[in-house]
Design a protein around this motif. Sequence first.
Motif, mmCIF file in Angstrom:
data_model
loop_
_atom_site.group_PDB
_atom_site.id
_atom_site.type_symbol
_atom_site.label_atom_id
_atom_site.label_comp_id
_atom_site.label_asym_id
_atom_site.label_seq_id
_atom_site.Cartn_x
_atom_site.Cartn_y
_atom_site.Cartn_z
ATOM 1 N N THR A 103 85.858 13.771 -58.242
ATOM 2 C CA THR A 103 87.456 13.821 -57.425
ATOM 3 C C THR A 103 87.645 12.349 -57.309
ATOM 4 O O THR A 103 89.097 12.885 -57.152
ATOM 5 C CB THR A 103 86.585 14.472 -55.955
ATOM 6 O OG1 THR A 103 85.143 15.088 -56.629
ATOM 7 C CG2 THR A 103 87.618 15.446 -56.083
ATOM 8 N N TRP A 116 92.107 11.700 -58.266
ATOM 9 C CA TRP A 116 92.161 11.202 -56.901
ATOM 10 C C TRP A 116 93.087 10.366 -56.608
ATOM 11 O O TRP A 116 94.327 10.436 -57.081
ATOM 12 C CB TRP A 116 92.243 12.471 -55.957
ATOM 13 C CG TRP A 116 92.098 14.008 -55.286
ATOM 14 C CD1 TRP A 116 90.881 14.590 -56.032
ATOM 15 C CD2 TRP A 116 92.789 14.882 -55.104
ATOM 16 N NE1 TRP A 116 91.343 16.178 -55.422
ATOM 17 C CE2 TRP A 116 92.287 16.347 -54.796
ATOM 18 C CE3 TRP A 116 94.752 14.217 -55.159
ATOM 19 C CZ2 TRP A 116 93.362 16.967 -54.995
ATOM 20 C CZ3 TRP A 116 95.202 15.833 -55.369
ATOM 21 C CH2 TRP A 116 95.184 17.230 -54.675
ATOM 22 N N THR A 158 97.042 8.962 -57.318
ATOM 23 C CA THR A 158 97.517 8.488 -56.482
ATOM 24 C C THR A 158 98.540 7.892 -56.942
ATOM 25 O O THR A 158 99.760 6.942 -56.564
ATOM 26 C CB THR A 158 96.750 7.932 -55.579
ATOM 27 O OG1 THR A 158 95.828 8.658 -54.960
ATOM 28 C CG2 THR A 158 97.479 7.255 -54.123
ATOM 29 N N LEU A 214 96.007 10.867 -49.540
ATOM 30 C CA LEU A 214 94.984 11.616 -50.666
ATOM 31 C C LEU A 214 93.283 10.913 -50.270
ATOM 32 O O LEU A 214 92.596 11.708 -50.191
ATOM 33 C CB LEU A 214 95.939 11.812 -52.028
ATOM 34 C CG LEU A 214 96.778 12.084 -52.363
ATOM 35 C CD1 LEU A 214 97.601 12.619 -53.426
ATOM 36 C CD2 LEU A 214 96.999 13.344 -51.837
ATOM 37 N N VAL A 256 89.673 13.217 -49.838
ATOM 38 C CA VAL A 256 89.028 12.840 -51.018
ATOM 39 C C VAL A 256 87.772 12.244 -50.263
ATOM 40 O O VAL A 256 86.951 13.238 -50.143
ATOM 41 C CB VAL A 256 89.007 12.040 -52.118
ATOM 42 C CG1 VAL A 256 87.820 12.083 -53.139
ATOM 43 C CG2 VAL A 256 90.258 12.301 -52.804
ATOM 44 N N TYR A 271 94.195 17.160 -47.877
ATOM 45 C CA TYR A 271 95.754 16.784 -48.477
ATOM 46 C C TYR A 271 97.516 16.313 -47.801
ATOM 47 O O TYR A 271 97.965 16.278 -48.406
ATOM 48 C CB TYR A 271 95.802 16.771 -49.889
ATOM 49 C CG TYR A 271 94.074 16.761 -50.162
ATOM 50 C CD1 TYR A 271 93.377 16.048 -50.277
ATOM 51 C CD2 TYR A 271 93.441 17.515 -51.464
ATOM 52 C CE1 TYR A 271 91.898 15.617 -50.791
ATOM 53 C CE2 TYR A 271 91.926 17.985 -51.834
ATOM 54 C CZ TYR A 271 92.054 16.475 -51.171
ATOM 55 O OH TYR A 271 90.639 16.626 -51.998
#
Lengths: 268, 250
Positions: A37, A41, A45, A63, A67, A191
């Motif tokens: 993950t 992410w 980003t 973000l 996470v 998020y």
Amino acid sequence: MSGTPFPAISGIVLRYLYLYTRNGLRAFELFFWPLNTLLVWGFLTRYLTQAGEGGASLPVTFLLGGVLLWDVQFRASQGVSVSFLEDVWTRNLLNVFVAPVRTWELVAGFCTVGLLRVIITVPILSLMAFLAFRFNIFDFNLWLIPFFGNLLIFGWAMGMMANAMVLRWGQAAEGLSWALPFLLQPFTAVYYTVETLPGFLQPVSLALPSTHVFEAMRHAMAGDVRIGQGLFLAFGLNLAWLTGAGLVMNRVLAIARDKGLLTKVATQ
Amino acid sequence: MLPPVLTVRDLVKDFGDFRAVDGISFELGQGEILGLLGPNGAGKTTMMNMLLGLVSATTGSIRIFGKSLEKDRIEILRRMNFSSAYTSLPGNLLVRQNLTVFALLYGLKDCRRRVRETMERFGVTELAERTTGHLSAGEATRVNLCKAFLNRPELLLLDEPTASLDPDVVDKVRTLIRETQRESGTSIIYTSHNMQDIEFVCDRVIFMHRGRLIRMGTPAEVKASFASASLEDVFIQIARGGDLEVAGVQ
Ligand SMILES: Nc1ncnc2c1ncn2[C@@H]1O[C@H](COP(=O)(O)OP(=O)(O)OP(=O)(O)O)[C@@H](O)[C@H]1O
Ligand SMILES: [Mg+2]
């Protein structure tokens, strides 16, 4: 090992330590998903930042914070629910339930397992986030403590609910038990901000302690000072959720004893 | 006379409209081994689960060690144990690890020594470092019994402990149970579909059918009252007999 304090809780925790130290694949599984993950992410980003005006804009680095903090809640919840499922899968549940272990000891043991999962995965994720994406979790300073604490407690409460579901509805609920944290994810503003949600969903979102933590995280990252209030609210909500989960668990245990569900779920 | 270890009074269990246990009363003496017999669905396992607090009674009372099971469950469970062919210890741990975990769950002092001694007693010391899930049925049964005797229980419930074992292992296991029981003075409730098992192990038997107690007594008494040469005969008569409940109830 004589005179171990809280022997029953130690026993439950020891079992998972044995399990994870014996099986490399399980230890691997502990890191695989969060790392996965984080990478997705993190690269998203980077992409969004490059596609935009250049220079890391705030909403995008949110973000990554999301996470990391989400993982705290997810690990805590999973620690509690998987500990229980493990007993169901290995047909060990009856052995545990006929041992002189009080319900609170069982729950405390599971919660400790959840805590251990957090303690193991989060530092590694944080380090990765720093090395790969220059995201420094220590920029949150001491706010990290209430962030983590609140998410941990809410994760525990969800794990307990998940276990109650499995006990009540058996194998059919196992998939749902795994997915429970993810069912809440869209509504808890991990998020994006609460205002992003349609109006009728906002009260739902605000009833979740985690929402206030993620909001506070964004405030903190934006240099906003309105942090403490939300965290206080999160803590209050957490007490309510934890109490609720405890009551649900107790109620389900009574139903299970009446309907003979303990033996059904244990031997199916 | 020593006070009974277990007193069951008018025990009833309804699952919805279905009555699985129907007004059972009996006592278990100290050091006694009581066999619970009856056809499939007679209510034996339900009965055991009620004695363990896994299933709540609809009406009736259970007193163990002179205490109410409902009120003092944890305290009672500390002095009890259980083993069944239908549960197992986590297959993904070593035998020694599993037993250590249960020694902790039972709050035993000096866990390591107790685990070692119990393994010696049941002749499974050489299995200590084996993965529990890889044991043969016979080995697993002995390890399960180890777990069941770990806290030196005063009351032990064994639900079909010899199911799915070959005759040679069955013989070894029941001899082991009988011997350990003689040494420790544990009171035992024992269910089995193996009548030789029952005759060898049990001092007294209860025959159940459709949740009701049909007959109680020593194996010899029960055989005599049915004019049967073997418990097998009695079993078949009870399982097939329609009006037995009238004829057979004491
Ligand atoms: N949780 C439950 N819900 C509904 N009915 C149940 C439940 N548990 C048992 N029963 C029913 O109660 C009856 C008694 O079951 P039990 O398992 O006690 O029988 P048993 O004597 O142990 O049989 P066996 O020799 O097959 O092990 C059966 O008809 C069974 O279907
Ligand atoms: Mg049975």
